[in-house]
Design an enzyme around this catalytic site. Structure first.
Site, mmCIF file in Angstrom:
data_model
loop_
_atom_site.group_PDB
_atom_site.id
_atom_site.type_symbol
_atom_site.label_atom_id
_atom_site.label_comp_id
_atom_site.label_asym_id
_atom_site.label_seq_id
_atom_site.Cartn_x
_atom_site.Cartn_y
_atom_site.Cartn_z
ATOM 1 C CG ASP A 126 75.611 33.329 -33.883
ATOM 2 O OD1 ASP A 126 75.925 33.463 -35.075
ATOM 3 O OD2 ASP A 126 74.621 33.877 -33.376
ATOM 4 C CG ASP A 183 70.602 37.037 -38.313
ATOM 5 O OD1 ASP A 183 71.277 36.033 -38.608
ATOM 6 O OD2 ASP A 183 70.701 37.632 -37.225
HETATM 7 C C1 GLA Z 1 73.099 36.032 -34.887
HETATM 8 C C2 GLA Z 1 72.309 34.807 -35.344
HETATM 9 C C3 GLA Z 1 70.860 34.945 -34.888
HETATM 10 C C4 GLA Z 1 70.804 35.080 -33.371
HETATM 11 C C5 GLA Z 1 71.650 36.262 -32.922
HETATM 12 C C6 GLA Z 1 71.815 36.311 -31.409
HETATM 13 O O1 GLA Z 1 72.669 37.190 -35.531
HETATM 14 O O2 GLA Z 1 72.376 34.677 -36.747
HETATM 15 O O3 GLA Z 1 70.110 33.814 -35.300
HETATM 16 O O4 GLA Z 1 71.262 33.886 -32.776
HETATM 17 O O5 GLA Z 1 72.968 36.187 -33.479
HETATM 18 O O6 GLA Z 1 72.584 37.390 -30.993
#
Ligand code: GLA
Length: 376
Positions: A126, A183
């Site tokens: 991430d 997301d």
């Molecule tokens: C980010 C990523 C998600 C997930 C969250 C976890 O938002 O884009 O896919 O992995 O972190 O905290």
């Protein structure tokens, strides 16, 4: 590692968020195997954020939370492997993960070695809390190198949401997939937005490094960590078809232990999976269509065996007509050729007779065809 087709699997985040533990992961591995999803190609079982303690140990290593994972990660990896799956984990290029657990910044090599020791086969990486002065490309290069030198084949799944022009530099880092969108949430708006965000990025998708449109919400029905208003089965079918046709990795996000039959049928549609996994991995082309327009998408993808995969997507909440001409596919009348189209959800097969395909689609619905070039 060179991955030749989009990775497929399951990830804990969409439904479970921080509520993850050994029992859940083992039961999920059981369900993936028993439901037949493993045989269909879903290969990786990935634990997302929130698996570790908030502090590293005395040697600077990440520590699995002993309340969630009392037998340690190696035991979980062994169990997952025993079910015919590969095992994935999560870390972050910043000082902290997005949920506030330790990130891998300046621990890249020791963390890669720890993951290798545990038997990890996939790392989602991430981009939260990353350095404001070191460009992301250096952070991903660094972890890419760490993984390639850790002594184990670990798929590198980059998750910088397309920020900082990720598409320009991600392939060189060794990543096999990269999050090309923000997301996902379990709403129709989210599916629509991600599909549109993706449009300008198709040219970057291809063998070895795939545009990742984020984990699937199929079968969530509004339950769980990113479950908001939820979607219905027609919308889930369209979402799954879009992700597959556009060549995204297919990472399931629902609770596979309690999937209903419709969810199983959507995620298990072998024709759709076959299109997604087509060995040529060519870019999808958006057709203008004759009655095209906002939220009426027509995509075509040339498959490795000479066939075309063609998807019609009505993203509107009203029934709509979608129409296109074979000229747009390079099949003008003068070629003496036309298409025999087979719809892979409903099973209908027909030959195109007047160079145009016109279909009426219910609200939110899609049709996906495998089309064969035949004589007029
Ligand atoms: C980010 C990523 C998600 C997930 C969250 C976890 O938002 O884009 O896919 O992995 O972190 O905290």
């Amino acid at each position: 590692m060179v991955k030749l087709t989009p990775p497929m699997g399951w990830n804990s985040w969409n439904t479970f968020g921080e509520n993850i533990n050994e029992k859940l992961i083992m039961e999920t591995a059981d369900a993936m195997a028993a439901s037949g999803l493993v045989e269909k190609g879903y290969e990786y079982l990935v634990i997302d954020d929130c698996w570790s303690l908030k502090e590293r140990d005395g040697e600077g290593r990440l520590v699995a939370d002993p309340e969630k994972f009392p037998n340690g990660m190696k035991a979980v990896a062994d169990y997952v492997h025993g079910k015919g799956l590969k095992f994935g984990m999560y870390s972050c290029a910043g000082t902290l993960t997005c949920a506030g657990y330790p990130g891998s910044f300046e621990h890249e090599f020791v963390d890669a070695e720890t993951f290798a020791r545990w038997g990890v086969d996939f790392l989602k990486y991430d981009y939260c809390y990353h350095s404001p002065i070191i460009h992301g490309k250096y952070l991903y290069r660094r972890m890419g190198l760490a993984l390639e030198n850790c002594g184990r084949d670990i798929l590198f799944s980059a998750c910088s949401w397309g920020a900082d022009e990720t598409h320009e530099w991600i392939k060189e880092t060794g990543a096999s997939m990269w999050r090309s969108t923000g997301d996902i949430f379990d709403t129709w708006e989210s599916v629509k937005n991600l599909a549109k965000q993706q449009e300008k990025l198709h040219p970057y998708n291809g063998v070895g490094c795939f545009n990742d449109m984020d984990m699937l919400i199929v079968g969530m029905y509004g339950k769980g960590n990113v479950g908001l208003s939820g979607c219905n089965d027609v919308q889930y079918k369209t979402h799954f078809s879009l992700w597959a046709l556009l060549g995204s990795p297919l990472m399931i996000g629902c609770d596979v232990r309690s999937m209903n039959e419709e969810t199983k049928a959507i995620l298990g549609n072998e024709e759709i999976i076959r299109i997604n996994q087509d060995a040529a991995c060519r870019q999808p082309v958006r057709l203008s269509g004759i009655w095209g327009g906002e939220d009426l998408l027509i995509y075509s993808r040339q498959l490795g065996n000479g066939e075309l995969a063609i998807g019609l997507f009505n993203l509107r909440e009203s029934a709509e007509n979608l129409k296109f001409n074979l000229d747009e596919l390079g099949l003008g009348y003068s070629t003496g050729k036309t298409l025999e189209m087979h719809e892979v959800w409903g099973g209908e097969t027909f030959k195109v007779v007047n160079s145009t395909v016109a279909r009426r689609l219910e609200p939110f619905a899609c049709e996906v065809f495998r089309a064969r070039v035949v004589d007029l």
